[in-house]
Design an enzyme around this catalytic site. Structure first.
Site, PDB file in Angstrom:
ATOM      1  N   ALA A  18       0.838  -1.294   0.089  1.00 31.48           N
ATOM      2  CA  ALA A  18      -0.138   0.082  -0.117  1.00 31.48           C
ATOM      3  C   ALA A  18       0.927   1.004  -0.050  1.00 31.48           C
ATOM      4  O   ALA A  18       0.518   2.299  -0.590  1.00 31.48           O
ATOM      5  CB  ALA A  18      -1.438  -0.483   1.213  1.00 31.48           C
ATOM      6  N   HIS A 242       0.601 -10.384  17.602  1.00 32.71           N
ATOM      7  CA  HIS A 242      -0.193 -10.695  16.912  1.00 32.71           C
ATOM      8  C   HIS A 242      -0.936 -11.438  18.064  1.00 32.71           C
ATOM      9  O   HIS A 242      -0.170 -12.716  18.186  1.00 32.71           O
ATOM     10  CB  HIS A 242      -1.150 -10.511  15.315  1.00 32.71           C
ATOM     11  CG  HIS A 242      -2.287 -10.695  15.608  1.00 32.71           C
ATOM     12  ND1 HIS A 242      -3.971 -10.915  15.792  1.00 32.71           N
ATOM     13  CD2 HIS A 242      -3.523  -9.659  15.099  1.00 32.71           C
ATOM     14  CE1 HIS A 242      -4.119 -10.953  15.614  1.00 32.71           C
ATOM     15  NE2 HIS A 242      -4.397  -9.818  14.993  1.00 32.71           N
ATOM     16  N   HIS A 349       3.709  -9.561  14.474  1.00 31.57           N
ATOM     17  CA  HIS A 349       2.876  -9.519  13.376  1.00 31.57           C
ATOM     18  C   HIS A 349       3.495  -8.282  12.899  1.00 31.57           C
ATOM     19  O   HIS A 349       3.523  -7.907  11.630  1.00 31.57           O
ATOM     20  CB  HIS A 349       1.656  -9.211  13.742  1.00 31.57           C
ATOM     21  CG  HIS A 349       0.367  -9.027  13.193  1.00 31.57           C
ATOM     22  ND1 HIS A 349       0.103  -9.194  12.402  1.00 31.57           N
ATOM     23  CD2 HIS A 349       0.088  -7.648  13.200  1.00 31.57           C
ATOM     24  CE1 HIS A 349      -0.353  -8.565  10.986  1.00 31.57           C
ATOM     25  NE2 HIS A 349      -0.845  -7.311  12.576  1.00 31.57           N
ATOM     26  N   ARG A 384       1.386  -0.871  18.424  1.00 33.22           N
ATOM     27  CA  ARG A 384       0.503  -0.360  17.077  1.00 33.22           C
ATOM     28  C   ARG A 384      -1.297  -0.097  17.773  1.00 33.22           C
ATOM     29  O   ARG A 384      -1.261  -1.521  18.531  1.00 33.22           O
ATOM     30  CB  ARG A 384       1.122  -0.886  16.070  1.00 33.22           C
ATOM     31  CG  ARG A 384      -0.199  -0.282  15.311  1.00 33.22           C
ATOM     32  CD  ARG A 384       0.514  -0.626  14.029  1.00 33.22           C
ATOM     33  NE  ARG A 384       0.129  -2.911  13.383  1.00 33.22           N
ATOM     34  CZ  ARG A 384      -1.362  -2.931  12.654  1.00 33.22           C
ATOM     35  NH1 ARG A 384      -1.756  -2.275  13.012  1.00 33.22           N
ATOM     36  NH2 ARG A 384      -1.344  -4.189  12.884  1.00 33.22           N
TER      37      ARG A 384
END
Length: 534
Positions: A18, A242, A349, A384
């Protein structure tokens, strides 16, 4: 005179997720752009992102609330200016994606404009996650990819590894980045790419751990290249694990999105009892570091292989509609999530630290930018918050592009670069050395530099890293490059940065938890490492 570069463009974008694709599209109407993709164009972390992208679209929500939630999740180490900049620009960045054709889920509404279905995830006080079912990253990646492939000013180089940045120091010119060496995997040779600006968008480095939710390409290439080129890095000790990856021998790296817990999924021990309410008042919606540590603690306490995520209170129709990818994946493995809990374990993650940048995505090295997970912007701090990652990619890609456009008239091109010299190396007949070192590195990083740390474990890891570095340096000096060698070289460099950063932090905060320093340091600051040759 040096030979002309094999490739030349105004902007060289290394990375095709992205961040890289957005940067390229923002620039391509005015500049020639080359995108370097290590694998196929789709093979990056963006494609596999399930949850969504955070932005304020609900009238009951506010930018101030998004700011405060992010600061709380970041455990006191976020840079407020960056958080405010990101959240303030979030909706415009999301609107650009919508205009490009990304189809976020909507709800029926009598309003003239679309009303989007918003998920809530851990750490968020409101529903603010735009998503495309449970495959948001795939929708973003494929939409942007189609735009990139159709643009006449963008050239894509697939299956090329970036080897090293070409700097002013190498060229005996003023400081700056003038291009990169690229390994053409098809032709098996190193080529040069010259550019007026270089953008690193190579993603994170979670492949340094044995268990990770990331695709194979997440080997810290951009961080390692920038460090070797003289850039500082910040907060490398904060690697997010994660909490919920599917635990099954045939499902390595398959993520179970946080949105499941947002829709009421609960965590259970093997005996069926819940445990998250014993660890945090928000229970399953606690920040990821809390949930991952709780699962790790229960697994070790009970000697269990996994814990269980239970969303069986929802109907099959609901689960098939909201989580079609996950439902089908589980079903293919004999797990009906509408009737039984899903076995889960934590896995590496997200890299919260990275190359130090400012709000324009500029690094310490002129003409070099870093965007996305490869960068440290100050947004994430010590942890995060869910669905802020793709948002950071979009906001800072747009900021980098804008800054490049403003600097373009002042930045000359250097099209002649020194060719790669492999005249003194040979083909390796000892590939087993790379494989052995590869497995050893990822195993001791998991055991010694994982969810729970100690000073002794970190020192053991550093000792092993230093031995591996010497072996890899000797190997790199004598044999031709390969994908595995380049990735191993970069991962060992990143591992060293992670361990040095972890040893420097004498407290437990966010994603860095050490038994030797369990308390918070009231004067804690980001951990910044600077190369000695600067």
């Amino acid at each position: 005179m040096e030979p002309a570069a094999n490739y030349q463009s105004d902007v060289l974008v290394i990375g095709s997720g992205a961040a890289g694709l957005t940067t390229a599209l923002q620039l391509a109407d005015h500049h020639s752009v080359i995108i370097v993709s290590k694998g196929p164009l789709t093979e990056g972390s963006t494609y596999y992102a399930q949850g969504g992208i955070a932005a304020v679209f609900d009238e009951s929500d506010s930018i101030e609330s998004h700011v405060e939630d992010t600061l709380i999740a970041g455990a006191g180490l976020c840079e407020r200016e960056t958080v405010e900049f990101t959240t303030r620009n979030a909706r415009e960045a999301l609107q650009w994606l919508i205009d490009e054709g990304v189809g976020f889920d909507q709800v029926e509404s009598k309003a003239d404009s679309p009303t989007y279905h918003l998920n809530q995830e851990g750490g968020h006080s409101h529903r603010r996650i735009l998503h495309a079912a449970d495959a948001t990253g795939k929708a973003v990646q494929t939409t942007l990819q189609s735009k990139v492939l159709a643009h006449p000013n963008i050239k894509v180089l697939e299956r090329f590894n970036a080897v090293d940045l070409i700097t002013g120091r190498r060229l005996q010119r003023e400081p700056g980045c003038y291009g990169a060496y690229l390994w053409n995997r098809k032709l098996e040779r190193v080529e040069t790419a010259a550019a007026r600006f270089v953008v690193l968008a190579t993603g994170g480095s979670s492949k340094v751990y044995q268990y990770t939710s990331n695709p194979d390409i997440a080997s810290g290439d951009g961080i390692a290249m920038a460090w070797r080129a003289g850039c500082s890095v910040t907060n490398m000790e904060f690697n997010q694990f994660h909490p919920t990856c599917l635990y099954h021998p045939n499902a390595q790296s398959f993520l179970l999105t946080e949105a499941l817990r947002g829709e009421g999924a609960v965590l259970r021990r093997p005996d069926g009892s819940r445990f998250m309410d014993s660890f945090h008042e928000a229970a399953e919606l606690a920040p990821r570091d809390v949930v991952a540590r709780a699962i790790d603690y229960e697994m070790k306490r009970l000697g269990a292989d996994c814990m269980y995520l239970d969303i069986s209170h929802q109907t099959e129709a609901f689960l098939r509609h909201h989580f079609p990818t996950i439902f089908e994946k589980c079903l293919s493995l004999g797990i009906d999530m509408s009737k039984q809990p899903i076995p889960v374990v934590p896995a590496a993650h997200y890299t919260c630290g990275g190359i130090t940048t400012n709000l324009n995505a500029e690094t310490d090295l002129p003409r070099l930018y870093a965007v996305g997970e490869v960068a440290y912007t100050g947004l994430h701090g010590a942890n995060r918050m869910a669905s802020n990652s793709l948002l950071e990619c979009l906001v800072f890609a747009r900021a980098a592009a804008q800054h490049i456009l403003e600097q373009s008239h002042e930045t000359p091109v250097v099209d002649h670069l020194p060719a790669w010299d492999d005249s003194q190396v040979s083909d390796s007949d000892e590939e087993v050395v790379i494989q052995h070192n590869w497995h050893e590195l990822r195993l001791f990083m998991w055991d010694y530099v994982g969810i729970v740390r100690t000073t002794k474990r970190l020192e053991r890891a550093l000792h092993r890293i230093q031995l591996l570095q010497q072996e890899i340096h000797d190997y790199y000096s004598n044999f031709k490059v390969s994908n595995n060698l380049l990735e191993l070289r970069n991962l060992v460099q990143v591992a060293e940065l992670i361990v040095h950063s972890a040893l420097a932090r004498k407290e437990s905060r966010g994603l860095h938890y050490t038994l030797d320093y369990p308390d918070l340091d009231p004067n804690a600051k980001p951990t910044k490492l600077v190369p000695q040759h600067l």
